[in-house]
Design a protein around this motif. Structure first.
Motif, mmCIF file in Angstrom:
data_model
loop_
_atom_site.group_PDB
_atom_site.id
_atom_site.type_symbol
_atom_site.label_atom_id
_atom_site.label_comp_id
_atom_site.label_asym_id
_atom_site.label_seq_id
_atom_site.Cartn_x
_atom_site.Cartn_y
_atom_site.Cartn_z
ATOM 1 N N THR A 182 -13.121 18.622 -0.461
ATOM 2 C CA THR A 182 -11.851 17.953 -0.723
ATOM 3 C C THR A 182 -11.322 18.362 -2.091
ATOM 4 N N HIS A 183 -10.026 18.657 -2.135
ATOM 5 C CA HIS A 183 -9.395 19.098 -3.379
ATOM 6 C C HIS A 183 -8.206 18.183 -3.664
ATOM 7 N N GLN A 184 -8.150 17.658 -4.856
ATOM 8 C CA GLN A 184 -7.062 16.771 -5.254
ATOM 9 C C GLN A 184 -5.937 17.572 -5.917
ATOM 10 N N ASN A 185 -4.728 17.348 -5.454
ATOM 11 C CA ASN A 185 -3.512 17.839 -6.108
ATOM 12 C C ASN A 185 -3.514 19.339 -6.385
ATOM 13 N N ILE A 186 -4.002 20.114 -5.407
ATOM 14 C CA ILE A 186 -3.925 21.572 -5.545
ATOM 15 C C ILE A 186 -2.740 22.083 -4.732
ATOM 16 N N ALA A 187 -2.335 23.310 -5.001
ATOM 17 C CA ALA A 187 -1.124 23.842 -4.369
ATOM 18 C C ALA A 187 -1.383 24.430 -2.996
ATOM 19 N N VAL A 188 -2.599 24.938 -2.750
ATOM 20 C CA VAL A 188 -2.829 25.667 -1.514
ATOM 21 C C VAL A 188 -4.288 25.541 -1.114
ATOM 22 N N VAL A 189 -4.516 25.540 0.216
ATOM 23 C CA VAL A 189 -5.868 25.583 0.750
ATOM 24 C C VAL A 189 -5.862 26.509 1.960
ATOM 25 N N ASN A 190 -6.922 27.301 2.076
ATOM 26 C CA ASN A 190 -7.081 28.237 3.189
ATOM 27 C C ASN A 190 -8.397 27.966 3.887
ATOM 28 N N GLY A 191 -8.471 28.290 5.172
ATOM 29 C CA GLY A 191 -9.717 28.101 5.896
ATOM 30 C C GLY A 191 -9.480 27.985 7.386
ATOM 31 N N THR A 192 -10.446 27.418 8.081
ATOM 32 C CA THR A 192 -10.348 27.283 9.534
ATOM 33 C C THR A 192 -10.365 25.831 9.995
ATOM 34 N N ASN A 193 -10.617 24.903 9.095
ATOM 35 C CA ASN A 193 -10.657 23.481 9.456
ATOM 36 C C ASN A 193 -9.893 22.709 8.382
ATOM 37 N N LEU A 194 -8.579 22.841 8.396
ATOM 38 C CA LEU A 194 -7.756 22.332 7.307
ATOM 39 C C LEU A 194 -7.087 21.009 7.659
ATOM 40 N N LYS A 195 -7.117 20.117 6.667
ATOM 41 C CA LYS A 195 -6.433 18.840 6.771
ATOM 42 C C LYS A 195 -5.872 18.508 5.397
ATOM 43 N N ALA A 196 -4.882 17.620 5.372
ATOM 44 C CA ALA A 196 -4.297 17.208 4.097
ATOM 45 C C ALA A 196 -3.743 15.799 4.226
ATOM 46 N N SER A 238 -1.685 14.463 -3.647
ATOM 47 C CA SER A 238 -2.118 15.085 -2.405
ATOM 48 C C SER A 238 -3.615 15.291 -2.407
ATOM 49 N N LYS A 239 -4.143 15.402 -1.212
ATOM 50 C CA LYS A 239 -5.566 15.693 -1.035
ATOM 51 C C LYS A 239 -5.652 16.715 0.092
ATOM 52 N N MET A 240 -6.234 17.876 -0.202
ATOM 53 C CA MET A 240 -6.377 18.919 0.811
ATOM 54 C C MET A 240 -7.854 19.152 1.096
ATOM 55 N N MET A 241 -8.165 19.335 2.383
ATOM 56 C CA MET A 241 -9.559 19.411 2.814
ATOM 57 C C MET A 241 -9.805 20.663 3.637
ATOM 58 N N ASN A 242 -10.922 21.295 3.372
ATOM 59 C CA ASN A 242 -11.398 22.432 4.146
ATOM 60 C C ASN A 242 -12.844 22.148 4.503
ATOM 61 N N ASP A 243 -13.127 21.887 5.786
ATOM 62 C CA ASP A 243 -14.441 21.416 6.211
ATOM 63 C C ASP A 243 -14.812 20.175 5.396
ATOM 64 N N ASN A 244 -15.906 20.202 4.676
ATOM 65 C CA ASN A 244 -16.341 19.012 3.944
ATOM 66 C C ASN A 244 -15.917 19.005 2.481
ATOM 67 N N LYS A 251 0.836 -1.199 0.000
ATOM 68 C CA LYS A 251 0.000 0.000 0.000
ATOM 69 C C LYS A 251 0.871 1.249 0.000
ATOM 70 N N ALA A 252 0.269 2.342 -0.437
ATOM 71 C CA ALA A 252 0.997 3.606 -0.529
ATOM 72 C C ALA A 252 1.374 4.120 0.860
ATOM 73 N N SER A 253 2.491 4.786 0.909
ATOM 74 C CA SER A 253 2.957 5.416 2.152
ATOM 75 C C SER A 253 2.435 6.846 2.186
ATOM 76 N N LYS A 254 1.638 7.154 3.203
ATOM 77 C CA LYS A 254 0.973 8.461 3.274
ATOM 78 C C LYS A 254 1.248 9.124 4.622
ATOM 79 N N VAL A 255 1.041 10.449 4.634
ATOM 80 C CA VAL A 255 1.119 11.232 5.862
ATOM 81 C C VAL A 255 -0.104 12.141 5.927
ATOM 82 N N PHE A 256 -0.793 12.085 7.056
ATOM 83 C CA PHE A 256 -1.961 12.918 7.317
ATOM 84 C C PHE A 256 -1.516 14.134 8.128
ATOM 85 N N LEU A 257 -1.931 15.321 7.686
ATOM 86 C CA LEU A 257 -1.618 16.583 8.369
ATOM 87 C C LEU A 257 -2.923 17.238 8.802
ATOM 88 N N ASP A 258 -3.009 17.630 10.062
ATOM 89 C CA ASP A 258 -4.248 18.206 10.601
ATOM 90 C C ASP A 258 -3.930 19.525 11.293
#
Length: 741
Positions: free
Chosen positions: A229-243, A221-227, A159-166
């Protein structure tokens, strides 16, 4: 595996990395798991096992709660079975949680936690390792001052090696109005990310910037702001960010993540300065040696069990205060502006002063005088913008938790002990203004008008009256030192205001209202918390003894030495249980509550009233029964090392009853031999000769440099000159002792 055996194996592992462990490898006695989790009917210390270096900005450790709160203030509880990830900041031993910034979790599947067991978990100073069972990933952590370093070994090759950032993960959002105000995650290169979050809570409006480099390129990459989800984008802004960052199928992924309170650019600089080009193992070895250097300032000989408690306690005193300036000297000032320090200076924060002024800061003036100067100058910088010295400072901002202003004794003590590099005139201005400018919990216009704090005008009135009287005494000593006679008289008069709440019949300090009337009924066994009652985290019995600036006067108010000692006897032997106890009251010996700070000096008062054998008995009893090497190793919150500092001093055989007096009261040493390494190459040696075996806990005589010590007092100035303190110990006391349960 026994803890000591485990630590020995880790020391060997360090040698196997090509790093020669120092000849005095005292760090091997530290067990970072001590005080990390309660057992039945106990507290634990609220400590954590993760990776940090002495006084470092980064404290990289597992979080075993999704939203750590009061009971798991450091983010970790030894009794838990789940890890939610590894965050880069936290508090050590506090009764409230904060920080818990920038969480990372390695994974294969899209999960946000993993089971773990203590059988697959290890820690030594500067290093932590655990097996995350759900995905079979070995996670290792180490650190520099400003950089957290991760090494993840993925055992599942399919399986792929991943890192979750919160960036939303934090202490409980239900406390202190905590919320994330804004955040950003940005990918800035094939293997680099950066970002920030602004969060408010117990520490107000904290800005945390980060820059991270991975050892492998990010393939997706997968970046999330609240509900969303954005695939392979460079930047995400908000108050509930995960990647989630996907590295493909890799055996090992390493990450170096630097933080800064100032800017992303400074975080990048911190990484370049401290970790660039260094391997994980080299940084791990460097962290361990940094601990050996600091801990090695005390070389003690005693039983192995006692050494483990001693060096772990000393380790806990050196986790904070925390560096809060970047590698270039920039720091976020209390007014949120960016300032730069002169070369060679460091800015610090995390000042739990209601706790640490008692013993931790006196310990720093002995072992860390240059750092103590930086502590004091950091406190004075808050005065520049706040108008008063810190009360309880986090990330450069004051949360104004607790009572009094106990930066005052810290500043005064440092100056009177002659620590260089402090602008004494500016320091005095800060002390004076902090004790005369009215502010929250400190209505000095009321203090000056009534000569006490009336409960109807200021809650926690008795505790504030007693503690404020001590702060005023400290200010008076500095005024005297600077030949400010008028100010000396003013503060000395206020330092005796405690007498105005001493009831002549009950012999307790009791609350009055603004009419000068005693507030009745009065129950000396009833506890207060942090408002709405005359006592703070204690009761009338526990606060009776808080006149450290004038114990002879307290003895006189009580009716003389015999009456004073009889009252102490009742305090330490009473089984009275009326009134619901405050949550911070724990570690009882009678009514004495070692688990919270107002009681900490009381066992030493017998020695000041002519019955030193009882001091010796009690100090030995507290060390033996209220400290241990388990996860519940402390009788209460360690409170940024204060519980630990009590043990360190008491194990050496003395304690600062009045922490700004430059004097220590003799107790009963645990060590058989100790060498305290002092500035300028000097050394203070403690020699303990026991007649009657290891249980000989009573002092027959004490000699300083071959001369019998006069009375019960050891002077700080005599320690700093270097020399030898020699105890002759016997198994039987001279005089009566207590019948302790």
């Amino acid at each position: 595996m026994e803890i000591m055996k485990k630590q020995y194996l880790w020391a060997l592992a360090l040698c196997g990395l090509g790093h020669a462990v120092s000849a005095q490898d005292v760090a091997r006695y530290v067990d970072p798991f001590i005080g990390t989790g309660a057992v039945a009917q106990s507290l634990s210390g609220n400590n954590y096992p993760g990776a940090t270096v002495p006084f470092g900005m980064v404290q990289l450790s597992p979080d075993t709660r999704e939203a750590p709160d009061w009971g798991q203030a450091s983010g970790y509880d030894y009794n838990d079975k789940t890890i939610f990830g590894f965050s880069h900041t936290r508090l050590s031993g506090t009764g409230a949680s904060d920080f818990i910034d920038i969480l990372m979790l390695p994974m294969n599947e899209n999960r946000k936690e993993s089971r773990f067991t203590h059988e697959k978990e290890d820690a030594v100073p500067g290093y932590y390792r655990v097996l995350l069972q759900d995905d079979s990933i070995n996670a290792e952590l180490t650190a520099t001052q400003r950089v957290g370093v991760h090494r993840y070994t993925y055992y599942n090759k399919e399986k792929a090696s991943k890192v979750f950032l919160d960036l939303d993960h934090s202490a409980n959002k239900g406390s202190w109005g905590r919320r994330v105000i804004n955040a950003q995650i940005r990918q800035v290169g094939p293997s680099a990310i950066e970002g920030y979050r602004i969060i408010t809570g117990w520490g107000k409006l904290r800005k945390i910037y980060f820059y991270a480099e991975f050892s492998q390129p990010i393939v997706a990459s997968k970046m999330m702001n609240d509900n969303r989800t954005h695939q392979n984008i460079a930047v995400v802004n908000g108050t509930n960010l995960k990647a989630v960052f996907d590295f493909g199928r890799q055996d090992v992924v390493e990450c170096k993540l630097a933080i800064s309170p100032v800017s992303i650019e400074n975080a990048r600089l911190n990484l370049r300065t401290e970790a660039d080009g260094k391997s994980f193992d080299a940084i791990k070895s460097q962290a361990y040696e940094a601990w050996n250097k600091e801990l090695g300032k005390m070389q003690v000989e005693s039983g192995e069990h006692e050494k483990e408690i001693f060096y772990t306690a000393l380790y806990h005193t050196m986790i904070q205060p925390n560096v809060m300036s970047d590698a270039n000297g920039e720091y976020m000032a209390a007014d949120y502006s960016v300032r730069r320090l002169p070369v060679g200076q460091v800015h610090y924060s995390t000042f739990s002063l209601w706790d640490t002024f008692r013993a931790a800061h006196p310990l720093y003036t002995m072992l860390e005088p240059e750092r103590s100067t930086d502590f004091v100058n950091s406190m004075i910088r808050q005065y520049d913008y706040y108008g008063y010295l810190p009360i309880w400072q986090l990330w450069g901002q004051d949360n104004y938790c607790m009572i009094g202003n106990h930066a005052v004794p810290v500043v005064v003590d440092a100056i009177l002990k002659g620590l260089p590099g402090i602008d004494v005139d500016k320091a005095y201005e800060a002390v004076k203004m902090s004790l005369t400018t009215p502010h929250l919990n400190s209505p000095f216009e009321v203090w000056d008008q009534y000569g006490y704090m009336p409960e109807d005008l200021q809650t926690q009135s008795v505790s504030i009256t007693l503690e404020q009287s001590f702060d005023d005494w400290c200010a008076a000593q500095l005024a005297k030192h600077l030949n400010k006679a008028k100010d000396y008289e003013f503060f000395m008069k206020r330092s005796a205001y405690y007498r105005n709440l001493h009831h002549p019949e009950t012999k307790f300090f009791q609350p009055k209202n603004s009419k000068g009337e005693w507030i009745l009924p009065f129950d000396p066994y009833k506890y207060g918390a942090n408002g709405g009652y005359p006592f703070t985290e204690g009761n009338g019995w526990q606060y009776y003894w808080y006149v450290p600036q004038n114990i002879p006067d307290l003895i006189e108010l009580t009716g003389g030495e015999d009456a004073f000692c009889k009252r102490l006897d009742e305090f330490f032997t009473s089984d009275e249980t009326s009134g619901a106890k405050n949550d911070n009251a724990s570690g009882f010996v009678g009514l004495y509550a070692h688990g919270n700070e107002p009681s900490h000096h009381v066992a030493y008062l017998y020695a000041m009233a002519g019955q030193p054998a009882k001091t010796q008995q009690l100090v030995e009893h507290i060390k033996r029964t209220l400290y241990n090497t388990s996860s519940s190793g402390y009788a209460g919150n360690d409170d940024c090392g204060e519980m630990s500092a009590w043990y360190v001093f008491s194990a050496l055989g003395f304690y600062p009853v009045n922490p700004a007096s430059g004097e220590y009261v003799i107790g009963s040493p645990t060590v058989d031999h100790a060498e305290v390494m002092l500035p300028g190459g000097k050394k203070f040696t403690i020699v303990v000769k026991r007649k009657g075996g290891a249980g000989a806990a009573y002092v027959k005589s004490v000699k300083l440099n071959g001369h019998k010590l006069d009375g019960y007092v050891l002077k700080h100035a005599d320690i700093m000159k270097g020399g030898t303190l020699e105890f002759e110990m016997v198994a039987r006391p001279k005089g009566k002792v207590l019948n302790l349960r």
